[in-house]
Design an enzyme around this catalytic site. Sequence first.
Site, PDB file in Angstrom:
ATOM      1  N   ASN A   9       0.863  -1.185   0.000  1.00 39.83           N
ATOM      2  CA  ASN A   9       0.000   0.000   0.000  1.00 39.83           C
ATOM      3  C   ASN A   9       0.899   1.234   0.000  1.00 39.83           C
ATOM      4  OD1 ASN A   9      -1.818   2.043   0.454  1.00 39.83           O
ATOM      5  ND2 ASN A   9      -2.397   1.373   2.522  1.00 39.83           N
ATOM      6  N   LYS A  11       0.082   4.263  -0.262  1.00 40.92           N
ATOM      7  CA  LYS A  11      -0.555   5.452   0.347  1.00 40.92           C
ATOM      8  C   LYS A  11      -0.313   6.671  -0.554  1.00 40.92           C
ATOM      9  CE  LYS A  11      -0.151   3.181   4.787  1.00 40.92           C
ATOM     10  NZ  LYS A  11       0.004   3.273   6.232  1.00 40.92           N
ATOM     11  N   HIS A  96      -9.404   1.219   5.218  1.00 37.01           N
ATOM     12  CA  HIS A  96      -8.117   1.433   5.890  1.00 37.01           C
ATOM     13  C   HIS A  96      -8.334   2.382   7.069  1.00 37.01           C
ATOM     14  CE1 HIS A  96      -3.998   2.517   6.706  1.00 37.01           C
ATOM     15  NE2 HIS A  96      -3.638   1.455   6.018  1.00 37.01           N
ATOM     16  N   GLU A  98      -6.699   4.776   8.101  1.00 40.58           N
ATOM     17  CA  GLU A  98      -6.470   6.197   7.782  1.00 40.58           C
ATOM     18  C   GLU A  98      -7.711   6.812   7.141  1.00 40.58           C
ATOM     19  OE1 GLU A  98      -2.899   5.433   5.575  1.00 40.58           O
ATOM     20  OE2 GLU A  98      -1.881   4.901   7.439  1.00 40.58           O
ATOM     21  N   GLU A 168      -5.081  -4.931  10.640  1.00 43.24           N
ATOM     22  CA  GLU A 168      -4.069  -3.892  10.832  1.00 43.24           C
ATOM     23  C   GLU A 168      -4.325  -3.184  12.162  1.00 43.24           C
ATOM     24  OE1 GLU A 168      -2.290  -2.649   6.739  1.00 43.24           O
ATOM     25  OE2 GLU A 168      -3.867  -1.260   7.297  1.00 43.24           O
ATOM     26  N   GLY A 174       2.803   2.344  10.873  1.00 39.43           N
ATOM     27  CA  GLY A 174       3.759   3.438  10.747  1.00 39.43           C
ATOM     28  C   GLY A 174       4.482   3.783  12.042  1.00 39.43           C
ATOM     29  N   SER A 214       3.794  -2.026  10.433  1.00 37.42           N
ATOM     30  CA  SER A 214       5.237  -2.131  10.692  1.00 37.42           C
ATOM     31  C   SER A 214       5.814  -3.488  10.321  1.00 37.42           C
ATOM     32  CB  SER A 214       5.559  -1.770  12.151  1.00 37.42           C
ATOM     33  OG  SER A 214       5.207  -0.417  12.401  1.00 37.42           O
TER      34      SER A 214
END
Length: 251
Positions: A9, A11, A96, A98, A168, A174, A214
């Site tokens: 991904n 992003k 996701h 985010e 996730e 991240g 990660s």
Amino acid sequence: MRKKIVAGNWKMNNTFQEAEELISVIAEDLDEKDIKCEVIICPPSIYLEMASDYGEESVLSISAQNVSGYDDGAYTGEISASMLEAMGINYSIVGHSERRKYFNETNDQLAKKVDRLLDNNMKPIFCIGEQLEERESGKQFEIVEDQLDKALFHLNKDEFSNVILAYEPVWAIGTGVVATPEQAQEMHGFIRGLLIKKYGNDVANETTILYGGSCNAKNAATLFANEDVDGGLIGGASLKSEDFVKIIESF
Ligand code: 13P
């Protein structure tokens, strides 16, 4: 046997030139190797056409990062599943964390996005996962079950068999704090248990459940060695061709 998958991904990263360089190096590298999993690249939407050209010439599959919950019409800025499908794109990430956090996407909206993808013979890569406070208060299983229940469990067996899941944990995305192999297996096993209850053994055993957060070239092999971890959805490490290829070779 369920499919093993490593998906990158990207992003909102890279210029067009950087994106093309990255995908061409990955495609070339993989061309010479005996790959034991499907590899999916999820670039920003304006690079999908370029990426799908590389996909046609290589082992790479291509996925969108997002899709509209609407069919078509006056929805400025949106991209429909039928547009993606017509470009030869077979997958889209949905839900996701985010998008849930920064764009306030709700389970109801995510359910519609999943429906649009399935209407257009595409496969959702559907993300679920708890926040740090939720894990610290022991609510992670409840949260993940609720996300599945509200956005996916309206699907019938046939429909659900096209869904790829990605666990996730938000605290791992991240941050450099990866879930331990035990934490990943515990949650993936829990998710598969829910799928057995809802859809039966056959569908549950065929569902690919990816881990994301990660995951990198060093820890991928120990994560992927777990029975219910069928691969990874990779963020940062998918932007470096060498690291990404090493992750793919972890199978
Ligand atoms: P990182 O691998 O950068 O933690 O991101 C994971 C992710 O969000 C993939 O969708």
